[in-house]
Scaffold this active site. Structure first.
Site, PDB file in Angstrom:
ATOM      1  N   SER A 208      73.334  -9.888 -12.706  1.00 47.88           N
ATOM      2  CA  SER A 208      72.758  -8.757 -13.442  1.00 47.88           C
ATOM      3  C   SER A 208      73.270  -8.739 -14.891  1.00 47.88           C
ATOM      4  CB  SER A 208      73.061  -7.459 -12.695  1.00 47.88           C
ATOM      5  OG  SER A 208      72.246  -6.436 -13.148  1.00 47.88           O
ATOM      6  N   ASP A 304      62.461  -8.336  -8.289  1.00 47.53           N
ATOM      7  CA  ASP A 304      63.809  -7.825  -8.570  1.00 47.53           C
ATOM      8  C   ASP A 304      63.772  -6.296  -8.600  1.00 47.53           C
ATOM      9  OD1 ASP A 304      66.201  -7.019  -9.700  1.00 47.53           O
ATOM     10  OD2 ASP A 304      66.138  -8.447 -11.363  1.00 47.53           O
ATOM     11  N   HIS A 371      68.311  -7.806  -5.516  1.00 48.29           N
ATOM     12  CA  HIS A 371      68.914  -7.930  -6.851  1.00 48.29           C
ATOM     13  C   HIS A 371      70.320  -8.465  -6.606  1.00 48.29           C
ATOM     14  CE1 HIS A 371      69.582  -6.919 -11.077  1.00 48.29           C
ATOM     15  NE2 HIS A 371      70.661  -6.230 -10.775  1.00 48.29           N
TER      16      HIS A 371
END
Ligand code: NAG
Ligand code: NAG
Length: 427
Positions: A208, A304, A371
């Protein structure tokens, strides 16, 4: 005739018993009790020990190390506390190999939002867990992490709010510390002096906002390591798109504009990009990746959930709440919504398609609603992990890292086409 049934042995038995009674005086009982206690505790400890050993290695907790000399190097978290990382030594054939993993956790784009972070683990080491488990790509269990289990492993904690790219000149009396770039350099210096400078193989990874940090610092990481070392980078769920939201607003672009402006990120971005366009555009991975010379791997879900919830359908873009359930669970999306998600997937594929020709770039783009897939055993490498062409993410990253084969794995083209996906459900 067997001797045990002879009359002589039957006669000696009472004698033996008598002798025993004589030997066990009170002092002897004390000694026996003492020996019993020792044996009992040995047994107890070996039992506890085997219970500990029978736990998978990944569940052993790794302590937080605070950066030494944080004040002198001016490397400080948003609140002025010392930044930190978790370190586990490599062993065997992995003792000169290094895996560095950067924690994620979004960004702050204003003084108030950065101020709020000061009171969380994403802005202060005072609030960080002192012990964390290492799993997935950080696991020491070869069954869970076949290629990197015995490497030196570092998880760098994220506490600057701007993907390790902020600069102190932007603090301007805010009472906040914008030291991302300084933290990055100080942690690298400390790791280099603890053995990273002798690395034979290294992989910089992150998830991320940590995936974005990986892209930003990939080439500089390459530069501080020995020339003869193999060095590569892996961004997990870090390929953020410059896409409009469902109401037609460029929410993400204006958000990145604010982040870049607030902490002075331009100085950490590629100068060729900055010369051509505004800094906020140079913060998008499709621009960063164009300038990366080091071999790169992208692990990215086509659906995502972070991007769906923050770029495609941010709160303000759905005032009537039509997307409320779909944002939480993709199985609740209607056909019209799935169309929008598919066109978002199309934009992602178009962006990564630019790298099809570069054979040092690998990718694993699965059609899952998730994610960050490298940090958990269940998505990284386990019998029911997501697979493309029958390969897990761990196997794909290993194939690419060790040049076993070129890896450009793009999943089947719709949500729910891949039964191995681990789709999240936030309802
Ligand atoms: C830095 O120095 C100041 C002043 O001595 C002290 O209050 C603060 O705790 C120090 N911070 C760190 C991270 O060591
Ligand atoms: C779109 O962006 C503008 C300007 O930032 C803002 O005023 C407006 O409220 C946004 N619209 C929605 C639906 O989010």
């Amino acid at each position: 005739m067997p001797s045990w049934s002879s009359s002589s042995s039957a006669l000696t038995a009472p004698n033996l018993r008598l002798r025993t009674l004589r030997i066990w005086s009170s002092k002897d009982y004390a000694i026996a009790a003492f020996i019993f206690l020792i044996l009992f505790s040995l047994l107890l400890f070996s039992h506890l020990d085997s219970r500990y050993d029978s736990q998978p290695h990944h569940s052993k907790l790794v302590p937080l190390t605070l950066l030494r000399n944080a004040n002198q190097t001016r490397a400080l978290c948003l609140d002025g506390s010392a930044p930190g990382y978790h370190f586990q030594s490599g062993f065997g054939s992995g003792s000169r190999n290094w895996l560095i993993h950067i924690e994620g956790g979004g960004w702050c784009n204003s003084i108030p939002s950065c101020y709020q972070r000061k009171f969380t683990h994403l802005g202060s080491s005072d609030h960080m867990e002192k012990l964390i488990p290492f799993s997935g790509i950080l696991s020491s269990d070869p069954a869970q992490n076949p290629d990197f289990f015995n490497w030196n492993k570092v998880k760098i904690r994220y506490c600057d709010g701007a993907s390790f790219a902020g600069h102190p000149e932007s603090e301007r009396g805010s009472g906040l510390f914008f030291r991302g770039q300084v933290i990055w350099e100080a942690i690298m210096d400390e790791l280099l002096s603890t053995g990273l400078s002798n690395a034979k193989q290294a992989l910089l990874s992150g998830c991320s906002a940590g995936g974005l940090a990986t892209l930003i610092h990939c080439d500089s990481f390459r530069q501080v390591l020995p020339k003869e070392a193999t060095v590569k980078c892996l961004a997990d769920a870090g390929f953020f798109l410059d896409e409009k939201d469902i109401s037609g607003n460029s929410t993400m672009r204006s958000f990145y504009h604010d982040v870049a402006q607030l902490q002075g990120l331009a100085k950490s971005l590629h100068k060729d990009c900055i010369a051509k366009m505004e800094p906020s555009k140079c913060l998008f991975p499709s621009e960063i990746a164009k300038n990366i010379k080091t071999p790169l791997f992208l692990v990215h879900p086509a659906y995502d959930f972070w991007q769906i919830r923050n770029i495609l359908v941010p709160q303000g873009s759905d005032p009537d709440g039509h997307w409320q359930r779909c944002r939480l669970d993709i199985r609740s999306c209607n056909a019209n919504m799935i169309d929008k998600l598919d066109s978002y997937r199309g934009s992602l594929l178009k962006a990564v398609n630019e790298f099809q020709q570069r054979k040092e770039i690998g990718m694993f783009i699965d059609s899952c609603f998730v994610h960050c897939q490298t940090e958990m055993e269940v998505t990284w490498h386990s019998p029911n992990s997501p697979k493309i062409n029958d390969k897990t993410i761990a196997e794909s990253v290993g194939d690419w890292y060790f040049d076993r084969e070129a890896v450009k794995r793009i999943d089947c083209s719709s949500f729910s086409c891949n039964p191995t996906c681990h789709n999240m459900d936030f309802t």
